[in-house]
Design a protein around this motif. Structure first.
Motif, PDB file in Angstrom:
ATOM      1  N   GLN A  81       0.847  -1.209   0.000  1.00 45.05           N
ATOM      2  CA  GLN A  81       0.000   0.000   0.000  1.00 45.05           C
ATOM      3  C   GLN A  81       0.877   1.251   0.000  1.00 45.05           C
ATOM      4  O   GLN A  81       0.603   2.219  -0.721  1.00 45.05           O
ATOM      5  N   TYR A  82       1.922   1.225   0.798  1.00 48.79           N
ATOM      6  CA  TYR A  82       2.850   2.358   0.858  1.00 48.79           C
ATOM      7  C   TYR A  82       3.600   2.506  -0.473  1.00 48.79           C
ATOM      8  O   TYR A  82       3.783   3.620  -0.979  1.00 48.79           O
ATOM      9  N   LEU A  83       4.015   1.365  -1.061  1.00 45.01           N
ATOM     10  CA  LEU A  83       4.773   1.396  -2.314  1.00 45.01           C
ATOM     11  C   LEU A  83       3.927   1.925  -3.468  1.00 45.01           C
ATOM     12  O   LEU A  83       4.443   2.587  -4.366  1.00 45.01           O
ATOM     13  N   ARG A  84       2.628   1.627  -3.458  1.00 43.24           N
ATOM     14  CA  ARG A  84       1.747   2.178  -4.493  1.00 43.24           C
ATOM     15  C   ARG A  84       1.801   3.709  -4.476  1.00 43.24           C
ATOM     16  O   ARG A  84       1.851   4.351  -5.531  1.00 43.24           O
ATOM     17  N   GLY A  85       1.785   4.266  -3.269  1.00 41.49           N
ATOM     18  CA  GLY A  85       1.875   5.720  -3.135  1.00 41.49           C
ATOM     19  C   GLY A  85       3.196   6.252  -3.658  1.00 41.49           C
ATOM     20  O   GLY A  85       3.234   7.300  -4.321  1.00 41.49           O
ATOM     21  N   ILE A  86       4.291   5.548  -3.358  1.00 40.38           N
ATOM     22  CA  ILE A  86       5.620   5.957  -3.824  1.00 40.38           C
ATOM     23  C   ILE A  86       5.669   5.943  -5.350  1.00 40.38           C
ATOM     24  O   ILE A  86       6.192   6.870  -5.984  1.00 40.38           O
ATOM     25  N   ILE A  87       5.113   4.884  -5.955  1.00 40.84           N
ATOM     26  CA  ILE A  87       5.130   4.756  -7.421  1.00 40.84           C
ATOM     27  C   ILE A  87       4.301   5.857  -8.063  1.00 40.84           C
ATOM     28  O   ILE A  87       4.727   6.496  -9.034  1.00 40.84           O
ATOM     29  N   ARG A  88       3.090   6.112  -7.527  1.00 39.39           N
ATOM     30  CA  ARG A  88       2.230   7.170  -8.079  1.00 39.39           C
ATOM     31  C   ARG A  88       2.918   8.538  -7.972  1.00 39.39           C
ATOM     32  O   ARG A  88       2.860   9.346  -8.909  1.00 39.39           O
ATOM     33  N   GLU A  89       3.554   8.759  -6.823  1.00 38.80           N
ATOM     34  CA  GLU A  89       4.253  10.036  -6.615  1.00 38.80           C
ATOM     35  C   GLU A  89       5.381  10.212  -7.618  1.00 38.80           C
ATOM     36  O   GLU A  89       5.563  11.287  -8.200  1.00 38.80           O
TER      37      GLU A  89
END
Length: 341
Positions: free
Chosen positions: A128-136
């Motif tokens: 879930q955290y990595l999805r945010g990193i990728i989108r950012e």
């Protein structure tokens, strides 16, 4: 793998990928230094048994960038390994080809900022955290690498992270044929849109001018350490690459290494959540003297009572002992018979 000397009538330069004959076999090599033969003639004449062999061909000019040579030198010093040995295990043979599309050119200095982050949590929390990193990163037009020690981990990550970015996610592993590996590598290198690259340790060699973040997944796994062959910890390689190329480095796992937690505690690594995993309630420490008793027992009455009470409350118990006994077996001094249980 070692440093070898060859000659060529072609204009060969430092960083070039070449083909040579070594022990009657064709193999690839990377030029570390190049100089005019006239300058070396005096030195070569001193070695009467020395015979230079010719280079077969130049496979690809400027195969590596100067930053990668800096990484090689740093890794060699840190891991106490020859540069050639490190290089031969780190670079997949599949990309040693004239068909390689990537140029490995370094972006301008100052465009990247090195930072270390530690992420501790369950697989679901981490993804879930990595999805945010990728989108950012995609919003900032930056690419991301996620390296994992096992191919089955890559498949799980791909399943969880690919939704919505199916055209921009790529995966490299030893399970791919050489042709497929090179095809994926080239396609990812030339994709105009920022990408997410998944892979085992060799994916750390992948590079793009827009690369911003390297994520080492399952960073506490012993599989990162290739001790079965030689002392070679690819987590250290990832750290060296991130530092020299100015990338963001994220350590991610359910149970992080002690050194990662230690560095996070001293502010050397930015912690994004609770890292210690320590028991938050108070811990009672008691020293129980064994003393003397008529009937010998390895466990004192107080400890036995504590165990019984814990079992009654359905609590877990961990008994930590330094070893089972101080003698592997007992022999009778009269008849030399081994005493068995």
């Amino acid at each position: 793998p070692s440093r070898l000397s060859y000659f060529s009538t072609k204009n060969v330069g430092r960083r070039d990928l070449i083909e040579i004959n070594f022990r009657n076999k064709k193999t690839f090599a990377i030029v570390l230094t190049a100089s005019e033969l006239q300058e070396e003639k005096a030195e070569l004449k001193k070695i009467k048994t020395f015979k230079l062999k010719p280079i077969n061909s130049i496979v690809k000019e400027k195969f590596l960038s100067e930053k990668w040579f800096e990484i090689l030198e740093e890794a060699s010093q840190n891991l106490f390994l020859p540069e050639a040995l490190f290089l031969s295990h780190f670079i997949s043979k599949a990309i040693l080809s004239k068909d390689l599309k990537s140029d490995f050119e370094d972006p301008e200095v100052g465009l990247r900022r090195h930072q270390k982050i530690a992420l501790k949590g369950t697989f679901e929390e981490r993804t879930q955290y990595l999805r945010g990193i990728i989108r950012e990163n995609f919003a900032r037009k930056k690419s991301v690498i996620i390296a994992a020690p096992r191919t089955d981990s890559l498949k799980k990550l791909e399943d969880e992270l690919s939704k919505g970015i199916e055209d921009y996610i790529f995966s490299l592993s030893g399970e791919l044929s050489a042709k497929k590996y090179l095809s994926v590598f080239n396609k990812a290198a030339k994709e105009a849109h920022p990408i997410l690259m998944l892979g085992t340790y060799q994916a750390l060699f992948f590079d793009r001018p827009d690369l911003d973040t390297i994520i080492v997944e399952e960073e506490g796994s012993r599989l990162w350490n290739r001790s079965d062959i030689f002392p070679f910890d690819f987590r250290k390689v990832a750290e060296i690459i991130a530092e020299i190329k100015g990338l963001k480095l994220i350590w991610s796992d359910l149970i992080l290494r002690t050194e990662t937690i230690y560095k996070a505690g001293y502010g050397q690594i930015e912690a994004r959540n609770l890292l210690t995993g320590r028991i938050q309630s108070g811990v009672e420490t008691r020293i129980i003297e064994a003393g003397k008793s008529e009937s010998f027992s390895w466990i004192t009455k107080e400890l036995a009572q504590d165990i019984e009470e814990s079992l009654f409350r359905n609590e877990s118990i961990l008994l930590f002992v330094n070893r089972k006994g101080y003698s592997s077996f007992t022999i009778c001094q009269d008849c030399s018979q081994a005493q068995l249980c």
